[in-house]
Design a protein around this motif. Structure first.
Motif, short mmCIF file in Angstrom:
data_model
loop_
_atom_site.label_atom_id
_atom_site.label_comp_id
_atom_site.label_asym_id
_atom_site.label_seq_id
_atom_site.Cartn_x
_atom_site.Cartn_y
_atom_site.Cartn_z
N GLU A 1 -26.79 -7.66 -25.42
CA GLU A 1 -27.82 -6.67 -25.07
C GLU A 1 -28.21 -6.72 -23.59
OE1 GLU A 1 -31.96 -4.80 -26.84
OE2 GLU A 1 -31.18 -6.69 -27.64
N PRO A 2 -28.54 -7.89 -23.04
CA PRO A 2 -28.87 -7.91 -21.60
C PRO A 2 -27.66 -7.64 -20.72
CG PRO A 2 -28.88 -10.13 -22.53
CD PRO A 2 -28.78 -9.20 -23.69
N VAL A 3 -26.48 -7.99 -21.20
CA VAL A 3 -25.26 -7.70 -20.43
C VAL A 3 -25.10 -6.19 -20.28
CG1 VAL A 3 -22.74 -7.86 -20.40
CG2 VAL A 3 -24.10 -9.82 -21.15
N ALA A 4 -25.22 -5.47 -21.40
CA ALA A 4 -25.08 -4.01 -21.36
C ALA A 4 -26.17 -3.38 -20.50
CB ALA A 4 -25.12 -3.45 -22.77
N ALA A 5 -27.40 -3.86 -20.64
CA ALA A 5 -28.51 -3.30 -19.87
C ALA A 5 -28.32 -3.52 -18.38
CB ALA A 5 -29.82 -3.92 -20.34
N LYS A 6 -27.90 -4.71 -18.01
CA LYS A 6 -27.70 -5.04 -16.59
C LYS A 6 -26.53 -4.26 -16.02
CE LYS A 6 -27.76 -9.19 -13.71
NZ LYS A 6 -27.78 -10.68 -13.74
N ALA A 7 -25.46 -4.12 -16.80
CA ALA A 7 -24.30 -3.36 -16.34
C ALA A 7 -24.66 -1.91 -16.09
CB ALA A 7 -23.17 -3.46 -17.37
N ARG B 1 -16.93 -1.68 -11.86
CA ARG B 1 -17.89 -0.73 -12.42
C ARG B 1 -17.55 -0.30 -13.84
NH1 ARG B 1 -20.43 -2.90 -9.46
NH2 ARG B 1 -21.64 -2.16 -7.67
N GLU B 2 -16.65 -1.04 -14.48
CA GLU B 2 -16.34 -0.79 -15.89
C GLU B 2 -16.11 -2.14 -16.55
OE1 GLU B 2 -13.60 2.57 -16.76
OE2 GLU B 2 -13.48 2.73 -14.59
N VAL B 3 -16.92 -2.45 -17.56
CA VAL B 3 -16.82 -3.74 -18.22
C VAL B 3 -16.74 -3.55 -19.73
CG1 VAL B 3 -18.10 -4.88 -16.37
CG2 VAL B 3 -19.33 -4.07 -18.40
N ALA B 4 -16.33 -4.61 -20.40
CA ALA B 4 -16.24 -4.59 -21.86
C ALA B 4 -16.76 -5.89 -22.41
CB ALA B 4 -14.79 -4.39 -22.31
N ASN C 1 -20.53 -12.58 -21.04
CA ASN C 1 -21.96 -12.87 -20.93
C ASN C 1 -22.46 -12.43 -19.55
OD1 ASN C 1 -20.95 -14.87 -19.18
ND2 ASN C 1 -20.85 -16.35 -20.86
N GLU C 2 -23.75 -12.72 -19.25
CA GLU C 2 -24.31 -12.29 -17.97
C GLU C 2 -23.64 -12.97 -16.79
OE1 GLU C 2 -28.60 -11.15 -17.50
OE2 GLU C 2 -28.79 -12.41 -19.31
N ARG C 3 -23.24 -14.20 -16.95
CA ARG C 3 -22.56 -14.89 -15.84
C ARG C 3 -21.24 -14.20 -15.52
NH1 ARG C 3 -22.10 -19.49 -12.91
NH2 ARG C 3 -20.04 -20.38 -12.62
N GLY C 4 -20.48 -13.86 -16.55
CA GLY C 4 -19.23 -13.15 -16.33
C GLY C 4 -19.46 -11.78 -15.71
N LEU C 5 -20.52 -11.11 -16.16
CA LEU C 5 -20.86 -9.80 -15.60
C LEU C 5 -21.20 -9.93 -14.12
CD1 LEU C 5 -21.56 -6.78 -15.88
CD2 LEU C 5 -23.88 -7.49 -16.49
N ASP C 6 -21.99 -10.92 -13.76
CA ASP C 6 -22.37 -11.10 -12.36
C ASP C 6 -21.13 -11.32 -11.49
OD1 ASP C 6 -25.04 -10.80 -12.96
OD2 ASP C 6 -25.45 -12.96 -13.06
N ARG C 7 -20.20 -12.10 -11.97
CA ARG C 7 -18.96 -12.33 -11.22
C ARG C 7 -18.21 -11.03 -11.01
NH1 ARG C 7 -15.63 -16.14 -14.77
NH2 ARG C 7 -14.10 -15.85 -13.09
N HIS D 1 -14.81 -17.88 -19.00
CA HIS D 1 -14.65 -19.20 -18.40
C HIS D 1 -13.19 -19.65 -18.51
CE1 HIS D 1 -15.10 -23.47 -17.56
NE2 HIS D 1 -16.33 -23.23 -17.13
N PRO D 2 -12.60 -20.17 -17.43
CA PRO D 2 -11.19 -20.58 -17.45
C PRO D 2 -10.84 -21.57 -18.55
CG PRO D 2 -12.04 -20.56 -15.20
CD PRO D 2 -13.22 -20.32 -16.11
N LYS D 3 -11.82 -22.33 -19.01
CA LYS D 3 -11.56 -23.29 -20.09
C LYS D 3 -11.07 -22.59 -21.34
CE LYS D 3 -14.02 -26.53 -23.13
NZ LYS D 3 -15.34 -27.18 -23.42
N TRP D 4 -11.59 -21.37 -21.60
CA TRP D 4 -11.26 -20.67 -22.82
C TRP D 4 -10.01 -19.81 -22.68
CZ3 TRP D 4 -13.54 -23.14 -26.36
CH2 TRP D 4 -14.83 -23.65 -26.17
#
Length: 310
Positions: A137-143, A108-111, A95-101, A64-67
């Motif tokens: 956990e859900p972030v990794a699974a979804k990715a 196709r490569e995230v951390a 998080n999942e929101r960041g992953l979706d973006r 999030h840009p705030k951080w």
């Protein structure tokens, strides 16, 4: 011969013949800048890094840009990098929101960014270690379901500014958890730069994961980043995080200083005859250019030496 014209020696016994450099300057480096770097400059920086031979360049963060306001332009930056075939451009997702973006842009490569200590997990993610792992956990699974690879950063692996030295067993346990939830590799991070070679050997020896899936990420607070890297290579690690020009730190840990400079790492690896595929001369020119954009000289000793900076 090396890129500097000096003779290249054969690797010492026990060292890898090649090392993959995971370049973090464009993300970990620029996120700590007080002034926001223009998107076009970031894109040019990444193109220059790729032209120097780096094949893994961490591009940005979908936090999030705030951080992390310095990286608020992730959606604008990624389309400017579509002309870099063969270059891996991982991004940080909290998080999942960041992953979706990120996935929406074809990434196709995230951390994910975890912590070995409760204090830093609270400061960085406002969660406990256990809560942060549950979030990942859900972030990794979804990715992985989307065909993306997942890297896990494990911060404060050697010392924590609030808790002091971190027990190796504690770090090993969280590293194992990151692998179990689906990380393809884990970067063991000395976030505040307090590690020493003996500590590195002890920690790597305690890990219950294959060392060919471990990266090391050292900061140079006490001038130990290169010696720590050499100790890790001797233990079987062959993935090293580094930042062009030595840019970076950590905005959530005030005692964290700059990352290991990619040029300083290359000077050592070239001298050992370890292949990286990176042109030191071109990379140095890139860091000199970036230092001009930032309005200050590069902290890298090798950049200063090769560019005759005073």
């Amino acid at each position: 011969m090396t890129a500097t014209g000096l003779p290249m020696h054969l690797p010492l016994d026990g060292l890898p013949r090649s090392v993959r450099i995971h370049e973090v300057g464009a993300r970990d480096g620029l996120q700590n800048e007080k002034a926001t770097v223009p998107t076009a400059v970031k894109a040019e920086f990444i193109h220059r890094l790729a032209a120097a031979g780096l094949r893994t360049v961490e591009a940005t963060s979908f936090v999030h840009p705030k951080w992390v306001p310095q990286l608020a332009d992730a959606e604008e930056l990624m389309p400017l990098l579509e002309d870099l075939p063969g270059v891996h451009l991982p991004v940080l997702v909290p998080n999942e929101r960041g992953l979706d973006r990120a996935l929406a842009l074809g990434v196709r490569e995230v951390a994910v960014f975890g912590s070995a200590t409760e204090s830093f997990a609270k400061a960085n993610l406002n969660r406990t270690v256990e809560e942060s792992l549950a979030m990942f956990e859900p972030v990794a699974a979804k990715a992985r379901a989307a065909g993306a690879s997942v890297r896990g950063y494990l911060s404060m692996a050697f010392g924590d500014p609030w808790e002091g030295p971190v027990p190796v067993g504690q770090v090993a346990a969280v590293a194992r958890r990151l692998f179990d939830l689906g990380c393809d590799e884990v970067s063991i991070s000395d976030t505040i730069g307090v590690a020493t070679p003996g500590h590195v050997v002890a920690l790597l020896g305690a890990l219950d994961v294959p060392l060919d899936r471990i990266a090391v990420h050292f900061h140079d607070t006490y001038g130990q980043a290169l010696s720590n890297t050499l100790a890790a290579l001797q233990q079987g690690v062959s993935i090293v995080d580094a930042s062009a020009g030595g840019l970076g730190g950590c905005p959530f840990a005030k005692s964290a200083t700059g990352n290991l400079a990619t040029e300083d790492l290359l000077w050592m690896l070239n001298g050992l005859g370890i292949d990286t595929g990176v042109d030191l001369t071109r990379l140095t020119a890139t860091s000199v250019w970036m230092a001009e954009q930032l309005g200050r000289p590069s902290p890298s000793r090798t950049v200063r030496a090769l560019s005759h900076e005073e």
